[in-house]
Design a protein around this motif. Sequence first.
Motif, PDB file in Angstrom:
ATOM      1  N   GLN A  23       0.811  -1.207   0.000  1.00  0.00           N
ATOM      2  CA  GLN A  23       0.000   0.000   0.000  1.00  0.00           C
ATOM      3  C   GLN A  23       0.853   1.269   0.000  1.00  0.00           C
ATOM      4  N   GLY A  24       2.173   1.110   0.009  1.00  0.00           N
ATOM      5  CA  GLY A  24       3.061   2.254  -0.058  1.00  0.00           C
ATOM      6  C   GLY A  24       3.542   2.784   1.272  1.00  0.00           C
ATOM      7  N   TYR A  25       3.400   1.991   2.337  1.00  0.00           N
ATOM      8  CA  TYR A  25       3.861   2.421   3.650  1.00  0.00           C
ATOM      9  C   TYR A  25       5.214   1.799   3.988  1.00  0.00           C
ATOM     10  N   ALA A  26       6.032   2.529   4.721  1.00  0.00           N
ATOM     11  CA  ALA A  26       7.247   1.971   5.309  1.00  0.00           C
ATOM     12  C   ALA A  26       6.852   1.380   6.655  1.00  0.00           C
ATOM     13  N   VAL A  27       7.245   0.132   6.911  1.00  0.00           N
ATOM     14  CA  VAL A  27       6.755  -0.578   8.095  1.00  0.00           C
ATOM     15  C   VAL A  27       7.909  -1.141   8.918  1.00  0.00           C
ATOM     16  N   ASP A  28       7.925  -0.808  10.205  1.00  0.00           N
ATOM     17  CA  ASP A  28       8.800  -1.458  11.179  1.00  0.00           C
ATOM     18  C   ASP A  28       7.944  -2.424  11.995  1.00  0.00           C
ATOM     19  N   TRP A  29       8.489  -3.601  12.281  1.00  0.00           N
ATOM     20  CA  TRP A  29       7.723  -4.605  13.019  1.00  0.00           C
ATOM     21  C   TRP A  29       8.430  -4.974  14.313  1.00  0.00           C
ATOM     22  N   LEU A  30       7.649  -5.017  15.407  1.00  0.00           N
ATOM     23  CA  LEU A  30       8.142  -5.470  16.704  1.00  0.00           C
ATOM     24  C   LEU A  30       7.131  -6.453  17.283  1.00  0.00           C
ATOM     25  N   ALA A  31       7.635  -7.390  18.105  1.00  0.00           N
ATOM     26  CA  ALA A  31       6.764  -8.407  18.693  1.00  0.00           C
ATOM     27  C   ALA A  31       6.690  -8.323  20.212  1.00  0.00           C
ATOM     28  N   ASP A  32       7.520  -7.512  20.833  1.00  0.00           N
ATOM     29  CA  ASP A  32       7.602  -7.440  22.298  1.00  0.00           C
ATOM     30  C   ASP A  32       7.134  -6.078  22.780  1.00  0.00           C
ATOM     31  N   GLY A  33       6.319  -6.072  23.828  1.00  0.00           N
ATOM     32  CA  GLY A  33       5.782  -4.824  24.338  1.00  0.00           C
ATOM     33  C   GLY A  33       6.833  -3.883  24.882  1.00  0.00           C
ATOM     34  N   ARG A  34       7.873  -4.409  25.506  1.00  0.00           N
ATOM     35  CA  ARG A  34       8.927  -3.541  26.047  1.00  0.00           C
ATOM     36  C   ARG A  34       9.669  -2.816  24.942  1.00  0.00           C
ATOM     37  N   ASP A  35       9.980  -3.542  23.865  1.00  0.00           N
ATOM     38  CA  ASP A  35      10.640  -2.909  22.724  1.00  0.00           C
ATOM     39  C   ASP A  35       9.747  -1.842  22.100  1.00  0.00           C
ATOM     40  N   GLY A  59      -0.215  -4.649  25.775  1.00  0.00           N
ATOM     41  CA  GLY A  59      -0.419  -3.541  24.868  1.00  0.00           C
ATOM     42  C   GLY A  59      -1.035  -2.309  25.510  1.00  0.00           C
ATOM     43  N   LEU A  60      -1.992  -2.500  26.442  1.00  0.00           N
ATOM     44  CA  LEU A  60      -2.597  -1.351  27.107  1.00  0.00           C
ATOM     45  C   LEU A  60      -1.577  -0.582  27.936  1.00  0.00           C
ATOM     46  N   ASP A  61      -0.639  -1.293  28.555  1.00  0.00           N
ATOM     47  CA  ASP A  61       0.413  -0.619  29.321  1.00  0.00           C
ATOM     48  C   ASP A  61       1.359   0.134  28.396  1.00  0.00           C
ATOM     49  N   VAL A  62       1.648  -0.459  27.239  1.00  0.00           N
ATOM     50  CA  VAL A  62       2.482   0.221  26.242  1.00  0.00           C
ATOM     51  C   VAL A  62       1.822   1.524  25.812  1.00  0.00           C
ATOM     52  N   LEU A  63       0.538   1.437  25.493  1.00  0.00           N
ATOM     53  CA  LEU A  63      -0.207   2.613  25.055  1.00  0.00           C
ATOM     54  C   LEU A  63      -0.237   3.680  26.147  1.00  0.00           C
ATOM     55  N   ALA A  64      -0.469   3.247  27.382  1.00  0.00           N
ATOM     56  CA  ALA A  64      -0.513   4.201  28.496  1.00  0.00           C
ATOM     57  C   ALA A  64       0.834   4.909  28.660  1.00  0.00           C
ATOM     58  N   GLN A  65       1.936   4.178  28.484  1.00  0.00           N
ATOM     59  CA  GLN A  65       3.258   4.792  28.585  1.00  0.00           C
ATOM     60  C   GLN A  65       3.477   5.824  27.487  1.00  0.00           C
ATOM     61  N   TRP A  66       3.063   5.483  26.267  1.00  0.00           N
ATOM     62  CA  TRP A  66       3.208   6.445  25.168  1.00  0.00           C
ATOM     63  C   TRP A  66       2.445   7.728  25.457  1.00  0.00           C
ATOM     64  N   ARG A  67       1.191   7.588  25.840  1.00  0.00           N
ATOM     65  CA  ARG A  67       0.378   8.782  26.069  1.00  0.00           C
ATOM     66  C   ARG A  67       0.887   9.597  27.258  1.00  0.00           C
ATOM     67  N   ALA A  68       1.335   8.916  28.295  1.00  0.00           N
ATOM     68  CA  ALA A  68       1.881   9.634  29.452  1.00  0.00           C
ATOM     69  C   ALA A  68       3.148  10.389  29.080  1.00  0.00           C
ATOM     70  N   GLY A  69       3.889   9.855  28.100  1.00  0.00           N
ATOM     71  CA  GLY A  69       5.112  10.506  27.646  1.00  0.00           C
ATOM     72  C   GLY A  69       4.893  11.536  26.558  1.00  0.00           C
ATOM     73  N   GLY A  70       3.648  11.801  26.214  1.00  0.00           N
ATOM     74  CA  GLY A  70       3.352  12.834  25.229  1.00  0.00           C
ATOM     75  C   GLY A  70       3.363  12.368  23.790  1.00  0.00           C
ATOM     76  N   VAL A  71       3.403  11.052  23.555  1.00  0.00           N
ATOM     77  CA  VAL A  71       3.362  10.530  22.187  1.00  0.00           C
ATOM     78  C   VAL A  71       1.935  10.662  21.664  1.00  0.00           C
ATOM     79  N   ALA A  72       1.761  11.481  20.624  1.00  0.00           N
ATOM     80  CA  ALA A  72       0.422  11.780  20.117  1.00  0.00           C
ATOM     81  C   ALA A  72       0.113  11.056  18.813  1.00  0.00           C
ATOM     82  N   VAL A  73       0.961  10.128  18.398  1.00  0.00           N
ATOM     83  CA  VAL A  73       0.776   9.397  17.149  1.00  0.00           C
ATOM     84  C   VAL A  73      -0.551   8.623  17.188  1.00  0.00           C
ATOM     85  N   PRO A  74      -1.322   8.635  16.099  1.00  0.00           N
ATOM     86  CA  PRO A  74      -2.542   7.815  16.078  1.00  0.00           C
ATOM     87  C   PRO A  74      -2.222   6.338  16.302  1.00  0.00           C
TER      88      PRO A  74
END
Length: 222
Positions: A23-35, A59-74
């Motif tokens: 679809q024309g996207y550049a994709v990085d893949w990770l399998a571990d929540g800590r990474d 995954g919910l903890d990962v998301l919570a960490q991102w938002r708490a750190g100001g990560v605004a990515v969709p």
Amino acid sequence: MRLLLVEDNVPLADELAAGLKAQGYAVDWLADGRDAAYQGSVEPYDLIILDLGLPGLPGLDVLAQWRAGGVAVPVLVLTARGSWAERIVGLKAGADDYLSKPFHPEELYLRVQGLLRRARGVANQPTLQAAGLHLDESRQCVRQADTDVQLTAAEFRLLRYFMLHPGQILSKGHLAEHLYDGETERDSNVLEVHVNHLRRKLGRAVIETRRGQGYLFGAGAG
């Protein structure tokens, strides 16, 4: 557009990564929540696809960490869980959209497209429109003055990024960060070649060079 796919189901991740790249996207893949928690906080992603059932860190903890750190990515959340209560928890944690497994890949692609447009205040129409151009993302070609203009894969990726950021000065470094995955060597000279190809196909006024700053899309287009 550069995406982070966080999914520990390897066959599914392979399928989605291949489809998203087509679809024309550049994709990085990770399998571990800590990474994922770390990489999502330091790399300039345009969108993140996040599974909830991850090893290392849920995954919910990962998301919570991102938002708490100001990560605004969709963030588009993937889950095998069908409970409406868990959907609400995910949305409260900062998810922008939710997709339950199993799903058809085409639905994922359309949700990704819609989230990317919404994040930039662009209407989610059949074609992406800017500076008199109509970009058909499904066919990866552009229409200008009632004429279809064919694009290479690299030209399509670059033009889509420009059309999602009209009127913004974009440096070569910024473009490289958002058009290539983490494994690809980033060469600003190659970007310059693709810009020149687009100018030959669409007219020089479509992409303006700002010396020492980068490129400005759409300012001179009528």
